[in-house]
Design an enzyme around this catalytic site. Structure first.
Site, PDB file in Angstrom:
ATOM      1  CB  CYS A   2       9.565 -11.541  -1.797  1.00  0.00           C
ATOM      2  SG  CYS A   2      10.157 -10.638  -0.376  1.00  0.00           S
ATOM      3  NE  ARG A  27       7.234  -9.981  -7.601  1.00  0.00           N
ATOM      4  CZ  ARG A  27       5.913 -10.097  -7.456  1.00  0.00           C
ATOM      5  NH1 ARG A  27       5.169 -10.242  -8.520  1.00  0.00           N
ATOM      6  NH2 ARG A  27       5.341 -10.076  -6.286  1.00  0.00           N
ATOM      7  CD1 TRP A  75      11.659  -4.711  -0.723  1.00  0.00           C
ATOM      8  CD2 TRP A  75      12.547  -4.547  -2.766  1.00  0.00           C
ATOM      9  NE1 TRP A  75      11.797  -3.390  -1.009  1.00  0.00           N
ATOM     10  CE2 TRP A  75      12.342  -3.254  -2.254  1.00  0.00           C
ATOM     11  CE3 TRP A  75      13.099  -4.687  -4.024  1.00  0.00           C
ATOM     12  CZ2 TRP A  75      12.664  -2.106  -2.973  1.00  0.00           C
ATOM     13  CZ3 TRP A  75      13.418  -3.546  -4.746  1.00  0.00           C
ATOM     14  CH2 TRP A  75      13.214  -2.275  -4.212  1.00  0.00           C
ATOM     15  CG  ASN A  99       5.904 -11.994  -1.611  1.00  0.00           C
ATOM     16  OD1 ASN A  99       6.340 -11.078  -0.925  1.00  0.00           O
ATOM     17  ND2 ASN A  99       5.443 -11.840  -2.843  1.00  0.00           N
ATOM     18  N   GLY A 100       5.543 -11.667   1.908  1.00  0.00           N
ATOM     19  CA  GLY A 100       4.563 -11.016   2.785  1.00  0.00           C
ATOM     20  C   GLY A 100       5.204 -10.726   4.129  1.00  0.00           C
ATOM     21  CD  GLU A 480       4.959  13.852  -6.096  1.00  0.00           C
ATOM     22  OE1 GLU A 480       5.935  14.596  -5.892  1.00  0.00           O
ATOM     23  OE2 GLU A 480       5.032  12.804  -6.773  1.00  0.00           O
ATOM     24  CE  LYS A 484       5.310  11.794 -10.127  1.00  0.00           C
ATOM     25  NZ  LYS A 484       6.049  12.202  -8.993  1.00  0.00           N
ATOM     26  CD  GLU A 487       8.934  13.289 -12.255  1.00  0.00           C
ATOM     27  OE1 GLU A 487       7.999  12.987 -11.495  1.00  0.00           O
ATOM     28  OE2 GLU A 487      10.025  12.727 -12.245  1.00  0.00           O
ATOM     29  CG  HIS A 503       0.798  37.436  -1.609  1.00  0.00           C
ATOM     30  ND1 HIS A 503       0.562  38.638  -0.972  1.00  0.00           N
ATOM     31  CD2 HIS A 503       0.172  36.501  -0.850  1.00  0.00           C
ATOM     32  CE1 HIS A 503      -0.130  38.430   0.134  1.00  0.00           C
ATOM     33  NE2 HIS A 503      -0.393  37.136   0.234  1.00  0.00           N
ATOM     34  CE  LYS A 599      11.907   5.144  -9.445  1.00  0.00           C
ATOM     35  NZ  LYS A 599      10.708   5.987  -9.229  1.00  0.00           N
TER      36      LYS A 599
END
Ligand code: AGP
Length: 604
Positions: A2, A27, A75, A99-100, A480, A484, A487, A503, A599
């Site tokens: 937020c 944000r 958010w 916010n929080g 992953e 990264k 990408e 193998h 994205k």
């Protein structure tokens, strides 16, 4: 995440608030609102969707002369992105933005409802303004009522509150969520949750510390610390570079997002951990009634967090768990049975392949759950249930904090299901919860670690490819890490189960084959070590990541000694993210927007 803004002064308060919220758009948000108090009269406006909707609503509202005002972009974490849930939230004669996450909001809300308070929203925030007005009835001043209110809140917050009886005062409090106040020669006061809205308006800013609270008036700024001691403002000069400020001074959004993983995971955990139980208030336990299998379905990085989850669900919840690549699943003729819970995982909630598989599962009559970072996204609206990861907006195309929060949610969910299915004792769950509380610390990027990886990255700019290898949950982590690197460096990399190298792939071993080996101390260490020794014996160039010194590696990146393999997982995750970032930087690539990538892949 937020966004919060506040203003006290003679200028056009509405425009300043809306302009400040615009600077916070990066944000991410799904609704917004402002409240202005001028000559004892409140004017408040809220709108869902983009700020342009709020601007339309306020176009006939003009403020001139002295006023105070607060604004917010939301958010969604508690409660859907609706106008009612948008901030500011109102009591009888006060407004608040926050916010929080207020961890104890449910208890406060229960008491307030018992006192006859009518709540308009589903949010945790609304309890703040009602609690303040309850305290106002028994306090000597608005400030005393505000101070008492803050002392009654648990959790993370950045709060601005205005009340009719004090139309020259903005109350503030900060704990766990960022907020700063800015001043200028015109004696104005500006608040924001990050510095960009203040650029061009303020010369000096004070970043509040956790526990700070107080108020501003036209003549002053009163700050009190967590011990209720008067705190002298600690002003510093405000940067004038907006883009740098949006990145909080980091070089890239991806770098900022790697560094903020600890903070966002604290949000992911907030309100969901008691000492002995996982609490998902957004879930109804009937979702798991009659379920004997969990099927996970995703793409890309989300697939990797889901693959991690398969190990956790079967280990802790003893429930059969299978996984699908969404783009494959949708064109197979899959056999789906109604005792399967179909779980889709998506940062964006809009990935076309994943969304289609969700539709297939619903059509087949399966119960569905989505693990997502964007409330109100297509998948969130379609699934039977949703757990939000609360990572805040992720600007870097290469996902980092979304992955970290997805794995955290899955770890919690495996314990939640373990309790439902009685496959874990209370003590075992309590032990895991204690480990979960250490995840934010495991994601910390120290200067030494970053510097070490930066130096070492110069050796990995060529070669005929990388293998990232690991066992158990470190195999999806290896996948992953490889993704990264691909990408953002455009170098070829493969994630592989350590035990599979013999193998076939070991035929590639030579000094130009770089192997990034994940060697967790608390999970199959000896097995993984011997796989790496096989490669080392064939002269592959090896970079080992471990808490234990490994002398057969050409390079070694130490992580902290941890109590459990899952904490090693997060420590190694950060190393892999930073390694890819630094290799990409050395290659001169666009870290935040790598070539050919989007994205959110909303097409097939
Ligand atoms: C991750 O770094 C990539 N950007 C990509 O693989 C991404 O994870 C994938 O497209 C899935 O996106 P989603 O999580 O929004 O569904």
């Amino acid at each position: 995440m937020c966004g919060i803004v506040g203003y006290l002064g003679q200028k056009d308060t509405k425009d300043i608030l809306l302009g400040g919220l615009k600077e916070l758009e990066y944000r991410g948000y799904d609704s917004a609102g402002i409240a202005v108090l001028q000559e004892g009269n409140f004017h408040s406006y809220k709108a869902t969707g983009k700020l342009v909707n709020l601007e339309e609503k306020t176009q006939d509202f003009i403020t001139n002369g002295f006023a105070i005002g607060i604004g917010h972009t939301r958010w969604a974490t508690h409660g859907k992105p609706t106008e009612l849930n948008a901030h500011p939230h109102v009591g009888e004669s006060s407004y608040v933005v926050h916010n929080g996450i207020i961890e104890n909001y449910a208890d406060l809300k229960k008491e307030l409802i018992a006192d006859g308070v009518k709540f308009l929203s589903q949010t945790d925030t609304e309890v703040i303004v009602h609690q303040f007005e309850k305290n106002l009835k028994t306090s000597d001043s608005s400030f005393e009522a505000f101070k008492k209110t803050i002392s009654q809140l648990q959790g993370a917050y950045a709060i601005l509150l205005v009340t009719k009886g004090e139309d020259e005062t903005i109350f503030f409090a900060k704990h766990g969520s960022p907020m700063l106040v800015g001043i200028n020669a015109e004696n104005e006061k500006y608040f924001a949750s990050s510095d960009t809205p203040l650029i061009g308006h303020c010369s000096d800013v004070n970043y509040f510390e956790d526990g700070d609270y107080g108020y501003v008036t036209p003549v002053g700024l009163a700050i009190f610390d967590k011990n209720n001691k008067v705190q002298k403002p600690n002003f510093s000069k405000l940067t004038q570079n907006k883009l740098s400020a949006q990145k909080d001074g980091f070089r890239f959004f991806m770098e900022k997002e790697i560094y903020e993983q600890g903070d966002v995971i604290a949000d992911t955990l907030m309100g969901r951990l008691s000492d002995e139980e996982i609490l998902f208030e957004e879930l109804d336990t009937t979702l798991f009634k009659g379920i004997n299998e969990i099927k996970l379905c995703a793409c890309g990085t989300s697939y990797h967090s889901a693959l991690t989850a398969t190990y956790l669900f079967e280990r802790y919840a003893k429930i059969k768990t299978t996984i699908e690549v969404a783009s494959e699943f949708r064109y197979r003729s899959p056999i789906m049975s109604k005792d399967t819970l179909f779980v889709v995982i998506s940062q964006s909630g809009e990935t076309a392949d994943t969304l289609e598989t969700l539709k297939m599962a619903k059509k087949a009559g399966l119960k569905t759950l989505v693990i997502c970072n964007v409330d109100n996204s297509s998948m969130v609206r379609l699934a039977d249930a949703c757990i939000l990861t609360r990572a805040g907006v992720e600007k870097g195309v290469a996902s980092t904090k979304a992955f970290a929060t997805q794995v955290t949610v899955f770890w919690m969910l495996s314990l939640y299901v373990g309790k439902l299915k009685d496959t874990m004792s209370t003590q075992e769950i309590a032990k895991q919860i204690a480990l979960l509380r250490e995840v934010p610390g495991a994601c910390k990027v120290t200067d030494n670690l970053h510097e070490r990886i930066k130096r070492l990255s110069k050796r990995y700019l060529h070669g005929h490819g990388f293998f990232f290898i690991g066992r158990d949950v470190f195999y999806p982590l290896a996948l992953e890490g490889a993704l990264k690197l691909k990408e953002i460096s455009y170098l070829h990399a493969e994630g592989y189960p350590s035990g599979e190298m013999k193998h076939g792939p070991i035929a590639l071993a030579d000094p130009e084959l770089f192997t990034i080996a994940l060697l967790p101390q608390h999970l199959l260490y000896e097995k993984a070590k011997s796989n790496v020794e096989e490669l080392s014996a064939r002269d592959s160039t090896i970079c080992a990541i471990s808490a234990i010194e490994f002398d057969k590696a050409d390079d070694f990146i130490a992580i902290n000694e941890c109590k459990d393999y899952m904490l090693e997982f997060f420590e190694m995750m950060v190393v892999l993210q930073v390694l890819s970032l630094e290799i990409s930087v050395r290659l001169g690539n666009d870290v935040d927007m790598p070539r050919n990538l989007a994205k959110s892949v909303t097409v097939e």
